[in-house]
Design an enzyme around this catalytic site. Structure first.
Site, PDB file in Angstrom:
ATOM      1  N   GLU A  90       0.847  -1.192   0.000  1.00 25.52           N
ATOM      2  CA  GLU A  90       0.000   0.000   0.000  1.00 25.52           C
ATOM      3  C   GLU A  90       0.881   1.239   0.000  1.00 25.52           C
ATOM      4  OE1 GLU A  90      -2.217  -0.922   3.558  1.00 25.52           O
ATOM      5  OE2 GLU A  90      -0.951   0.332   4.804  1.00 25.52           O
ATOM      6  N   HIS A 122      -4.055   3.317   8.276  1.00 28.29           N
ATOM      7  CA  HIS A 122      -2.816   2.784   8.847  1.00 28.29           C
ATOM      8  C   HIS A 122      -1.830   3.910   9.136  1.00 28.29           C
ATOM      9  CE1 HIS A 122      -3.424  -1.459   6.924  1.00 28.29           C
ATOM     10  NE2 HIS A 122      -3.962  -1.377   8.114  1.00 28.29           N
TER      11      HIS A 122
END
Lengths: 386, 290
Positions: B209, B247
């Protein structure tokens, strides 16, 4: 969590980093008196918002009389400053920094970050200060000098010296720089910072080093042990829906599109946005409702998504793992009824009991379209957003 | 074969008696995982899930010979818990906890490297070797013993990859969630290295990511060292710069860490990339068949 410039500079002072003398005015009536107390004839006045790009937006001025100090304060206090880094609403100005004006002989950049690759704290210095450091890194990377600080060993004098050499400092300034280097890394470690930037660090008219700007970002995960940092949070600078979401432990980021997203897991939430774009649509938000999806969190998530007027359809994408899909479906149905959602909802549920969930949603007679295939669900949402 | 955990794993759980730990340990035990007890300071001598509770990791090892720990301790106490496990000589430490300060992980990572111990996580779903051992919070029943190694920064995206590789009949050798924090205990490279030398793993799925450069570093490693087919997906092509996407580690800062850069690096390394996570399963199947 970001700090204001004046909060950063107050921290700098307490770590013996050289700054200009300054006061902070929260009412324009105080401005003249505070400026007078500095006992100088030239001031820099700066609107305090978290976003960068204040100078170009008119939020920073150099003035040489008290009336202009007051006029600046009157102009900005209570208003919103819009810069290239803010949204079109801008950020509210609730304080003005008034400081003595420094004559600048040279400008440098000094910053500290956690470097993921080397797994260390990295101090960066550049003789090209006062400009966008990302541009320097892009165009002339040879002008950025770096030193790694191992967290268990602390800063070394040699590292400071190598950076000072890159900045071409004289003997006296080098001594000052070693102290700045040491105290800045101390500040970084003791206060659990994620980023500190001094841009510019300057040589003033007396050939001394001085921190003219300060940008600090604190590691949000460390706030439990940084009570004094936590108290510096200014929620007025945060986007309203993001703030609301954080109160419910939802991770929300506002975007410009029309398709509201509700997803469990940060990675899947990003992936959902990506698939919407692949299908020709635009996501209105990133939203991770977390692992324990329940009626309460879904209802709050609906409220936040619906408070964005651009949203025309909602795409819910949940991978039912530990939480079974039928439980999630029940939560969605109850929340839709509770909140009163009157735009179409596309639901993609995958995992445990997805078939049960599908019949529950279809039987609910609500405006819900079900599809267990992620690409199909995204395409349907895009169609409905047109 | 498999990586990191198998039938020889003897695990304890730190924070054993908490609600999350209880739920997930119970599921792991039902799956057949050899969890032999747990640690909760102050509850030494009690029994939980029919297993002994110890006051310290050292004590737990003495009695049970545990070689692995899974940690569910709250973030503010987690540094102490990981330190305790390291000091007691545990060589595989799985940290599920989210919200550990970055500077704590910097010092823990340095220490773990020195002691040659492996930390998985924090802020991760844990790991599973289907049919053998589950130490994490992933749903067991989507997994199937098989030949694909999965490594990912994201929990639910790992489940997507698992689900697809199961439905398509490939199954998984082991699945590792390395977590969404800026300083993970183990990197993509650490796990790729293990999959490359694992006889049971025939293909690898890597889910990255935005944020940082771990994927670019992995790409360079794959180019030189990995002979097995790799399919990669990177989440966050549409993510704006400067915003943290859930995150702690998922942020494009200073124009760096974009999905585009990562895709380019991986493609340059000969990795098959997919732009939609829905295509992970079919792509790895195609690659294995070609």
């Amino acid at each position: 969590m970001n700090l204001h410039e004046h909060q950063a500079k107050t921290l700098f002072k307490s770590y013996s980093l050289p700054t200009s003398n300054f006061f902070v005015a929260e009412k324009y009536e105080q401005a003249k008196e505070l400026a007078r107390k500095l006992n100088v004839s030239k001031w820099v006045v700066k609107a305090q918002v978290h976003a960068g790009g204040r100078g170009k937006a008119g939020g920073v001025e150099i003035v040489d009389n008290l009336d202009d100090v007051e006029a600046f304060a009157k102009k900005w206090l209570g208003k919103n400053l819009i810069t290239y880094q803010t949204d079109k609403e801008g950020q509210p100005v609730s304080s003005i920094l008034i400081e003595e004006c420094t004559e600048i002989l040279s400008e440098f950049y000094l910053g500290v970050v956690v470097d993921r690759s080397s797994k260390s704290i990295v101090v960066m210095a550049s003789p090209q200060g006062g400009v966008n450091i990302e541009e320097v890194a892009e165009k002339t990377p040879e002008n950025i000098y770096k030193a790694s600080v191992k967290i268990d060993q602390g800063p070394s004098k040699d590292d400071a010296l190598s950076l000072a050499k890159g900045l071409n400092l004289n003997k006296n300034q080098t001594e000052q720089f070693i102290k700045i280097f040491k105290n800045l890394t101390k500040l970084f470690i003791e206060k659990d910072l994620a980023l500190v930037e001094i841009n510019p660090l300057v040589i003033d008219e007396n050939q001394n080093l001085k921190c003219l700007d300060g940008k600090i970002s604190v590691d949000s995960n460390a706030l439990f042990r940084q009570e004094d940092m936590k108290s510096l949070r200014d929620t007025s600078q945060e986007e309203l829906r993001e703030l609301k979401a954080s109160e419910w432990d939802l991770n929300y980021v506002s975007l410009d599109g029309e398709i509201g997203c509700m997803v469990n897991g940060a990675g899947l939430a990003m992936a959902t946005m990506d698939i919407i774009e692949i299908s020709g649509g635009f996501p209105a938000n990133f939203l991770d409702v977390g692992g324990g999806v329940n009626q309460k969190s879904v209802a709050e998530a609906f409220k936040i998504i619906l408070s964005d007027d651009n949203v025309k359809v909602i795409l819910i994408n949940i991978f039912g793992g530990i939480v079974k899909c039928d439980v999630v479906a029940e939560g969605i149905i109850s929340a839709v009824k509770e909140v009163g959602v009157n735009i179409p909802i596309v639901v993609r549920l995958k995992g445990n009991n997805a078939d049960v969930a599908q019949s529950m949603l279809t039987d609910s007679e609500l405006n819900i379209v079900f599809d267990s295939d992620l690409s199909n669900a995204a395409e349907k949402a895009v169609e409905l957003s047109r | 074969m498999s990586i990191l955990i198998n039938d020889n794993t003897i695990a304890i759980c730190q924070g054993f008696t908490g609600s999350q730990a209880t739920m997930h340990c119970e599921q792991a035990i039902n799956y057949g995982t050899n969890i032999v007890g747990g640690v909760t300071p102050g509850k030494s001598g009690e029994n939980h899930l029919d297993r002994p509770v110890f006051g310290s990791v050292e004590e737990a090892i003495e009695v049970t010979n545990a070689n692995t720990t899974i940690i569910f301790v709250p973030a503010r106490f987690c540094k102490d818990s990981i330190n305790e496990a390291l000091d007691a000589g545990i060589k595989l430490i799985i940290v599920i906890t989210e919200g550990i300060p970055t500077l704590d992980m910097l010092s823990l990572k340095t220490k773990a490297d020195m002691l040659e111990a492996v930390i998985i996580g924090p802020n991760c779903p844990g790991l599973i070797t289907p049919g053998s051992c589950k130490l994490g919070i992933m749903p067991a029943d989507i997994h199937m013993k098989g030949k694909i190694g999965i490594v990912s920064r994201s929990g639910t995206l790992t489940y997507e990859a698992v689900d697809q590789t199961t439905k398509i009949g490939l199954g998984q050798s082991s699945c590792v969630g390395i977590g969404g924090d800026p300083i993970p205990g183990s990197s993509f490279i650490d796990i790729l290295k293990l999959f490359e030398s694992d006889a049971e793993t025939e293909g690898i799925v890597m889910v990255g990511e935005i944020g940082g450069s771990a994927e670019e570093e992995a790409a360079a490693y794959i180019k030189e060292n990995v002979t097995k087919p790799v399919v990669a997906y990177i989440a966050g092509v549409s993510a704006p710069a400067g915003k943290r996407m859930g995150h702690a580690g998922a942020i494009i800062s200073g124009g760096k860490g974009t999905a585009k850069e990562k895709y380019l690096a991986l493609e340059d390394a000969g990795v098959t990339t997919v732009k939609s996570p829905a295509l992970i399963g079919v792509s790895i199947l195609d690659l294995l068949n070609s």
